[in-house]
Design a protein around this motif. Sequence first.
Motif, PDB file in Angstrom:
ATOM      1  N   GLY A 143       0.814  -1.154  -0.036  1.00  0.00           N
ATOM      2  CA  GLY A 143      -0.027  -0.141   0.201  1.00  0.00           C
ATOM      3  C   GLY A 143       0.860   1.200  -0.122  1.00  0.00           C
ATOM      4  O   GLY A 143       0.693   2.092  -0.563  1.00  0.00           O
ATOM      5  N   ALA A 144       2.027   1.202   0.843  1.00  0.00           N
ATOM      6  CA  ALA A 144       2.803   2.313   0.941  1.00  0.00           C
ATOM      7  C   ALA A 144       3.726   2.686  -0.313  1.00  0.00           C
ATOM      8  O   ALA A 144       4.010   3.929  -0.819  1.00  0.00           O
ATOM      9  CB  ALA A 144       3.608   2.161   2.221  1.00  0.00           C
ATOM     10  N   GLN A 145       3.569   1.809  -1.328  1.00  0.00           N
ATOM     11  CA  GLN A 145       4.502   1.763  -2.417  1.00  0.00           C
ATOM     12  C   GLN A 145       3.580   2.617  -3.433  1.00  0.00           C
ATOM     13  O   GLN A 145       3.992   2.968  -4.374  1.00  0.00           O
ATOM     14  CB  GLN A 145       4.982   0.632  -2.902  1.00  0.00           C
ATOM     15  N   ARG A 146       2.116   2.460  -3.428  1.00  0.00           N
ATOM     16  CA  ARG A 146       1.133   2.902  -4.275  1.00  0.00           C
ATOM     17  C   ARG A 146       0.582   4.106  -3.928  1.00  0.00           C
ATOM     18  O   ARG A 146      -0.260   4.526  -4.990  1.00  0.00           O
ATOM     19  CB  ARG A 146       0.403   1.663  -4.513  1.00  0.00           C
ATOM     20  N   ILE A 147       0.425   4.604  -2.731  1.00  0.00           N
ATOM     21  CA  ILE A 147      -0.371   5.680  -2.548  1.00  0.00           C
ATOM     22  C   ILE A 147       0.450   6.803  -1.836  1.00  0.00           C
ATOM     23  O   ILE A 147       1.330   6.431  -1.100  1.00  0.00           O
ATOM     24  CB  ILE A 147      -1.802   5.322  -1.824  1.00  0.00           C
ATOM     25  N   PRO A 148      -0.045   8.089  -1.847  1.00  0.00           N
ATOM     26  CA  PRO A 148       0.634   9.043  -1.105  1.00  0.00           C
ATOM     27  C   PRO A 148       0.457   9.045   0.226  1.00  0.00           C
ATOM     28  O   PRO A 148      -0.316   8.208   0.737  1.00  0.00           O
ATOM     29  CB  PRO A 148      -0.075  10.406  -1.555  1.00  0.00           C
TER      30      PRO A 148
END
Length: 304
Positions: A235-240
Motif C-alpha cells: 500500500g505504501a508503495q502505491r499511494i501518497p
Amino acid sequence: MNEEKKGILNAVGAYVIWGIFPLYWKMLEHVNSMEVLLGRVIWSFVFTTIFIVLIGQRKNLIADLKFLWSNKLQFWSLAGASVVITMNWYVYIWAVMNNHVLQSSLGYYINPLISVLFGMMFFKEKLSRATIVSVCIAAFGVAVLTFSSGSIPWVALLLALSFAVYGVLKKKIQLDATRGLAIETLFILPFALSYYMYILTKGNMSFLHVSTKTDMLLIVSGIVTAIPLVLFAKGAQRIPLYLMGFIQYLSPTIVLFLGILLYKEPFTQVEFIAFSFIWMALVIFSVSKVVETRRRHHIASVQH
C-alpha cells in the motif's frame, strides 16, 4: 483496477487486520502473555523465512544480512528496533489480555503525534503551527485521563512511545518489509528459544500441553503478523503518504469499538472528553498535512 485503488485496498486491509488483532489475542487469554509474544516471534521468523525462500528472495535476504554485518551503525539500529518492536508487541498483547483495549486504541491514536515530535528532536524536522497545536491538544486529552483516573495511562504511552522509537530507528534502514521482519525476529529468536526451554523445564509451557486449538493459534500468530505487514508495504508503495496517514486511523478506531461494544470496557463521560481532544488534534493534524502536501505539489507543478 489502477495502482492507487490497489494501494488503498492493500492499506485498508493492513489496518483492518491490525484493528481486529484483539479478537485474536483474546483467544489466547489462557496462555501467559510472554509465551504468546515469544511464540509470535518464533513463528513470524519461521513463516516469513519460508515465504522469502518460496518467492525466490533467499539471495536478497543473505545480501541484506551481509550488508548489515558490514555496516555496524545499521546493524545496531536494526537490533535496537527489533528490541523496541518486541516490547511494543508484548505491551499490546498484555493490554488486550488484561482488559486495557481502550488504552491500546489511545496509544495508536497518539502515536503519529509523538512520531512528529521525534522527527523534530532527532531529524531537525520543522513543526508547523497546526502540528504544534495538535500536539498540545492531544497532550491535554492525555492529561484529562491522567487526572481523572489518578494514574498515568502507561499502556497507551508505552505503545505510542515504543512505536515512535521504532520508527526513528528504522527511518534510515531501507529494507524490504518481509525480509526486514525476518531479520528483526532473528535478533530476538535466541532469547525466545531460550525462554521456551526455560518454561519447558519448569512445566509451565502451554504449547503442546493445552489443546490443538491453542497450538494452532500460537503457530498461526506468525502468519497473522506477516500478512498485514506485506499489505502495508504494498500500500505504501502505491499511494501518497498523506492518504496512508488517514487510513492508519482505521486500526485504533476498530480497536476502540471492540473495547466499548464487545469487551464492555468502561467508556465514561471523562473518557469521551479525553478521546474527543485526541480526535480533534488528529483532525487538525491530518488536514494540515493534506494542505501542506497539496501546496508542495502545486509549487512543484508551477516550477515545472
